[in-house]
Scaffold this motif. Structure first.
Motif, PDB file in Angstrom:
ATOM      1  N   THR A 266       0.817  -1.201   0.000  1.00  0.00           N
ATOM      2  CA  THR A 266       0.000   0.000   0.000  1.00  0.00           C
ATOM      3  C   THR A 266       0.854   1.255   0.000  1.00  0.00           C
ATOM      4  O   THR A 266       1.902   1.304   0.623  1.00  0.00           O
ATOM      5  CB  THR A 266      -0.887  -0.008   1.254  1.00  0.00           C
ATOM      6  OG1 THR A 266      -1.691  -1.166   1.189  1.00  0.00           O
ATOM      7  CG2 THR A 266      -1.769   1.221   1.300  1.00  0.00           C
ATOM      8  N   ASN A 267       0.393   2.279  -0.681  1.00  0.00           N
ATOM      9  CA  ASN A 267       0.987   3.611  -0.564  1.00  0.00           C
ATOM     10  C   ASN A 267       2.378   3.714  -1.147  1.00  0.00           C
ATOM     11  O   ASN A 267       3.230   4.418  -0.615  1.00  0.00           O
ATOM     12  CB  ASN A 267       1.128   4.018   0.914  1.00  0.00           C
ATOM     13  CG  ASN A 267      -0.192   4.163   1.581  1.00  0.00           C
ATOM     14  OD1 ASN A 267      -1.156   4.550   0.943  1.00  0.00           O
ATOM     15  ND2 ASN A 267      -0.224   3.859   2.855  1.00  0.00           N
TER      16      ASN A 267
ATOM     17  N   ALA B 249      12.095   1.656   7.454  1.00  0.00           N
ATOM     18  CA  ALA B 249      12.182   2.836   8.296  1.00  0.00           C
ATOM     19  C   ALA B 249      10.969   2.928   9.196  1.00  0.00           C
ATOM     20  O   ALA B 249       9.881   2.486   8.837  1.00  0.00           O
ATOM     21  CB  ALA B 249      12.273   4.084   7.433  1.00  0.00           C
ATOM     22  N   VAL B 250      11.153   3.495  10.375  1.00  0.00           N
ATOM     23  CA  VAL B 250      10.044   3.813  11.269  1.00  0.00           C
ATOM     24  C   VAL B 250       9.950   5.338  11.349  1.00  0.00           C
ATOM     25  O   VAL B 250      10.934   6.008  11.670  1.00  0.00           O
ATOM     26  CB  VAL B 250      10.251   3.221  12.676  1.00  0.00           C
ATOM     27  CG1 VAL B 250       9.130   3.642  13.612  1.00  0.00           C
ATOM     28  CG2 VAL B 250      10.349   1.706  12.603  1.00  0.00           C
TER      29      VAL B 250
ATOM     30  N   LEU C 257       4.047   2.268  11.751  1.00  0.00           N
ATOM     31  CA  LEU C 257       4.755   3.454  11.256  1.00  0.00           C
ATOM     32  C   LEU C 257       5.901   3.059  10.322  1.00  0.00           C
ATOM     33  O   LEU C 257       6.759   3.877  10.017  1.00  0.00           O
ATOM     34  CB  LEU C 257       5.320   4.241  12.439  1.00  0.00           C
ATOM     35  CG  LEU C 257       4.281   4.730  13.455  1.00  0.00           C
ATOM     36  CD1 LEU C 257       4.963   5.177  14.736  1.00  0.00           C
ATOM     37  CD2 LEU C 257       3.458   5.868  12.870  1.00  0.00           C
ATOM     38  N   VAL C 258       5.907   1.824   9.870  1.00  0.00           N
ATOM     39  CA  VAL C 258       7.028   1.335   9.063  1.00  0.00           C
ATOM     40  C   VAL C 258       6.832   1.682   7.590  1.00  0.00           C
ATOM     41  O   VAL C 258       5.738   1.552   7.049  1.00  0.00           O
ATOM     42  CB  VAL C 258       7.184  -0.197   9.218  1.00  0.00           C
ATOM     43  CG1 VAL C 258       8.356  -0.701   8.382  1.00  0.00           C
ATOM     44  CG2 VAL C 258       7.375  -0.553  10.680  1.00  0.00           C
ATOM     45  N   ARG C 259       7.912   2.139   6.974  1.00  0.00           N
ATOM     46  CA  ARG C 259       7.927   2.333   5.532  1.00  0.00           C
ATOM     47  C   ARG C 259       9.068   1.519   4.947  1.00  0.00           C
ATOM     48  O   ARG C 259      10.171   1.539   5.470  1.00  0.00           O
ATOM     49  CB  ARG C 259       8.213   3.804   5.171  1.00  0.00           C
ATOM     50  CG  ARG C 259       7.078   4.734   5.485  1.00  0.00           C
ATOM     51  CD  ARG C 259       7.558   6.176   5.409  1.00  0.00           C
ATOM     52  NE  ARG C 259       6.452   7.064   5.642  1.00  0.00           N
ATOM     53  CZ  ARG C 259       5.845   7.762   4.685  1.00  0.00           C
ATOM     54  NH1 ARG C 259       6.281   7.719   3.449  1.00  0.00           N
ATOM     55  NH2 ARG C 259       4.821   8.522   4.956  1.00  0.00           N
ATOM     56  N   GLY C 269       4.524   2.700   2.285  1.00  0.00           N
ATOM     57  CA  GLY C 269       4.038   2.776   3.652  1.00  0.00           C
ATOM     58  C   GLY C 269       3.319   1.488   3.995  1.00  0.00           C
ATOM     59  O   GLY C 269       3.084   0.623   3.141  1.00  0.00           O
ATOM     60  N   ASP C 270       2.966   1.361   5.233  1.00  0.00           N
ATOM     61  CA  ASP C 270       2.279   0.159   5.661  1.00  0.00           C
ATOM     62  C   ASP C 270       0.848   0.171   5.114  1.00  0.00           C
ATOM     63  O   ASP C 270       0.338   1.190   4.673  1.00  0.00           O
ATOM     64  CB  ASP C 270       2.270   0.122   7.193  1.00  0.00           C
ATOM     65  CG  ASP C 270       2.135  -1.291   7.711  1.00  0.00           C
ATOM     66  OD1 ASP C 270       2.076  -2.227   6.898  1.00  0.00           O
ATOM     67  OD2 ASP C 270       2.081  -1.445   8.932  1.00  0.00           O
TER      68      ASP C 270
END
Lengths: 348, 348, 348, 348
Positions: A266-267, B249-250, C257-259, C269-270
């Protein structure tokens, strides 16, 4: 634009020479007077409807106002001196030289003409990095207390490039060390460096696959630079400056404005722009506009030979620290003398 | 949920004790059996319909299954030993102790019961940091080659807190040093540290306003940790792990999902959540769920006393490097022994 | 919180009943007095240490202060009347009823007790949507001129659910029509609707796979609502309110919040949180806190029976417009009477 | 680039003419042969080192290969016919004409030369919108089921511009109606429109301050277009295409890559680029490259006169629906005939 066009010769015919030749030919205030040097000079000149000539002719001809030096690194210093002797304004690709004494010799030889020579530290000309500096100078976040610079190439350079490159600190991190000087007030006191060794081929050549450097500023601030020779997600060029009033950050550029969403990921934004040619496209155009202005006497260099020397000195200190495992004092530099004058600072 | 509820006593009545008491009372598998110690114990117990008692009674009563030790730091080590002696499962706030020898003594005294003691390194329990670890272990990005951890508090602690805190490395960075161990394979070989001195009050107390630490892993990877005691834009808790196949990444959590756009500041997301209580709300709930599971014998500690010791040892090495200006070798630790066993790893 | 706990019975034992029972049992100001109705009532009561009883007993027992009505839709109206007759405060799941006359009958029967009945329009209780309203009321963007609401389910409901659901407008879009009333000043003048027909199974059942509705407000503003019964990227719940001074938007919530970044899909993004239970978790907790406050006489309903009626009337007008292909005038409603009083408005 | 440069004349000397003249002069494959028409033609020609001439001379001279028609709208149709009669390739600014019969007359007069005429629907040439089309055609998200297009100007046009503009639907939304045709498979069946009336000056002139249009496609999909004449946060140009396999969205461009964070407005990205000249800079360059290719016979028009006619017909239908309050059937159009041929589709 009432002035006559500034006639610029490009010295060299490699990748950077090609980028500069294109931008000169598209600049409203410049024209590509000649391409000189390198086996590809004639072809490059033809592609832009210009002519090729001998390097020394380019430095001497009175109908050439400025030169862009994109020759092999080992010729930069002498080309600068010859071009200045010929009365040219100069934009020189980094590094000025890999050897500090030779840079000092170049500066000495250039003498009072130092304000005619621009070092092509491309980040200084990038609209986003320049906007951070402008906003820092305007006091938006107060004095920078922590500066983080991330610079990662998508893939290592060709292995044959490595031995003559000067090593990661002088070849790659020099840009980031210059950014540190561009954004943090005052002198640096010391540097600490660690190297990453995850690529055996680079290790075998005596180079590193990455490095982390910490600069301690005299005012107590810290700068951290992360470099990597390879990054799976692409060309990674970021920066975060934190001060007592806020933070200013530069994110990565993406190829388009498209975002995709689906079940599996997603995203997903678009990929980072892949190479320096794309990422710093606007900066390279700005370099030429700045050279035009310097040639006309309108601006002092945004990045001077003093800046080129200072970044090299920091790179050498970082390499020393990485090898010795100790904190290394950093040399005083000319930075206050070379800050853009107030009238031109409005631009950056 | 067929099992009987795990009866948990909270030792202490400060901020962390209050957070834990609330989560215990809301947990479907736990109940708040008592609050013990501290001038606020009675009030805290009453607020959640529980009772207060003497600390030693809590450790001894057979109808208490587990304790959460949130007493002042100097009591942690002895409380751990007493609780274990009383047959309790334990969740202890960090640090186990500020002194390495006392931690070693605690570990020795606990002996074979070490799998009954969880150290409350809250980042390990955060869904986002835990997801990064899970995805790293699954091989999504390959071995981590560069890890960047940013941890900045919104504002310095009260000055009276500083002298007994153990200093920035042991008080604050210990969380990030533990994260480095959580995410990077193998041992660390050395550490380099620089401190930021931009807050005269903290300097006067012998502490720092920030620090940058670089850990060199035995496998050639580098970890960089940035800490700051104050950050204008709020509580800043980020991480980026880069490997040969990608980056994980967070980002920071924000208060709501609202974004505002206007003439003056387009695209403003909401503020970062302001404090650790908000940012790690889910982590604190997870700590209690994990304690319940450990008490029931279902899981080994996600963060053990060995992990607490190892992070402290790294913090001490970092402090030594900052003072000496040299790279400091880092001690071998028990990390391989304390990795979660496969059956529990499915969870993290 | 010096008051005694509010004793709440849950009517029903389906999905929403389960969510509410959990939140009641975790609320510091409430306790789960009973679960009544439905084949799962006894099991649900046991899971939370409560008891089950007959529906009518729940409405009549004097030791029950409030009820949450999560029974099948067709019972909502009569259960409201019975609960109010028994002196209870009420939180009723939407819709009050699918039939406008029955809603009117319910309102008439409830009479002066209307301020004891809260309609569970969950978006009103969501921290992000509520923050937009608060900022709109504070004048941050001026009067809303264009409001866009996007609401897409991850997948269609079970086909057996569709026939009794009232159709997309009354079953799904009613939430968004209520949001339009929550955020736009004044009355609506007319509605225009178009339906999407890309799912043959839904078409065969006389329902639609999506719809777009435009509400024209009396003040000249426009509201656009996009609904879809299926969305590949997950549960999609967004909103953008644009006024003369700016825009306020609500984005989607993500699981962590992980990417992740990699070669194939940079910047991922998640995933969006998958279901309403996750997305509106905080809203459901807030509903219970609000019911506690209404039961204690501290607040008027954030969403009243008048709001429930008005959203239903808009849904019916939208369905009429979709069928007829014409703009349909929308009925006047009680909205000005039911705006939260100033003292409670501070909260929303 | 072995071919001789395509010699292009610009007809007109207003804003769009100026943009096109600049891009022609910078294009490697084109040169600015002349500027013709308008009081500013001579000055514009001089600025780019070209010459000015009479409009008809430009259409007739054999040494001119192509023209860009940026004259006032009322001349477009006849200029197209004259230019084609003179053997020129044509890029014409939208609209072809505000009157459908005149457009039909133009198409008839152009006859078999229709593949020599490109309509300057700039969104089709934008790298991001074009990437969405390419990815839709590649099947990444399946057939588009819901398409949302948002197009908002930063501020209304000068009031004197409004009476001759054709009104919001023909002047502004025509771009978005064309985007609907660019991205959704098959014919549209009907259109529904509502107008926003929040600007009394525009209302007094018989125009609207915004509009929402819903197009129902024959395949059951829905397209929603939101237009506004003023938007506080800047030029707002977005799109979201949702299909059964995912969503593709185009976000707004920002001026730089800088993000600022501070106490008052965390996470503020840079402002949206302010005007169409900035937002569609790359698209305008692409239009010229495409014209060069069409002039050389290499490509068929990415947007043809049929596309120009079809978008106008949809705009007229939308205006009719807004006035009548009913759903209006939309006319069949030539879209399948004008899809880019496979060989050129690789590009878009």
């Amino acid at each position: 634009m009432s002035s006559r066009k500034v006639r610029i010769a490009v010295i060299g015919s490699g990748k950077m020479a090609t980028i500069h030749a294109g931008n000169i030919s598209r600049s409203p205030g410049a024209c590509l007077a000649a391409v000189a040097g390198g086996s590809g000079a004639a072809a490059l000149a033809t592609a832009y409807g210009s002519t090729s000539m001998d390097v020394h002719e380019a430095f001497e001809r009175p109908d050439i106002d400025a030169v862009v030096i994109a020759s092999p690194n080992r010729f930069h210093a002498e080309h600068i001196v010859q071009a200045v002797a010929g009365g040219k304004a100069v934009l020189v690709e980094k590094p000025v030289d890999l050897d500090l004494e030779r840079v000092d010799g170049c500066i000495a030889a250039v003498g009072d003409s130092i304000d005619r020579v621009v070092v092509a530290f491309n980040r200084r000309f990038d609209p986003s990095f320049a906007a951070v500096r402008r906003r820092v100078l305007a006091g938006e976040i107060g004095d920078v207390e922590q500066l983080l610079i991330i610079s990662r190439d998508p893939a290592p350079p060709p292995l044959e490039y490595v031995p003559g490159s000067g090593g990661l600190f002088r070849d790659m991190m020099i840009h980031d060390l210059d950014m540190a000087r561009f954004l943090v007030a005052g002198e640096f006191a010391s540097v600490q460096a660690s190297i990453q060794q995850t690529n055996p081929e680079l290790t075998a050549l005596g180079d590193a696959s990455g490095a982390v450097v910490t600069l301690a500023a005299a005012n107590g601030a810290l700068v951290t630079i992360l470099n990597s020779r390879s990054n799976a997600s692409g060309y990674d060029q970021r920066l975060e400056a934190a001060g007592p009033l806020g933070t200013l950050a530069v994110t990565n550029a993406t190829g388009t404005l498209v975002r995709g969403s689906c079940r599996d990921g997603t995203n997903a934004g678009d990929s980072f722009v892949p190479h320096y040619g794309d990422r710093y496209e606007a900066a390279y155009r700005e370099e030429i506009e700045h050279l035009v202005s310097v040639a006309r006497g309108g601006e002092k260099p945004i990045a001077s030979l003093h800046d080129g020397r200072a970044a090299l000195a920091l790179a050498l200190a970082a390499a020393e620290s990485a090898a010795a495992g100790t904190r290394v004092p950093t040399p005083a530099d000319h930075r206050f003398l070379t800050l853009p004058a107030p009238h031109s600072d409005a631009r950056y």
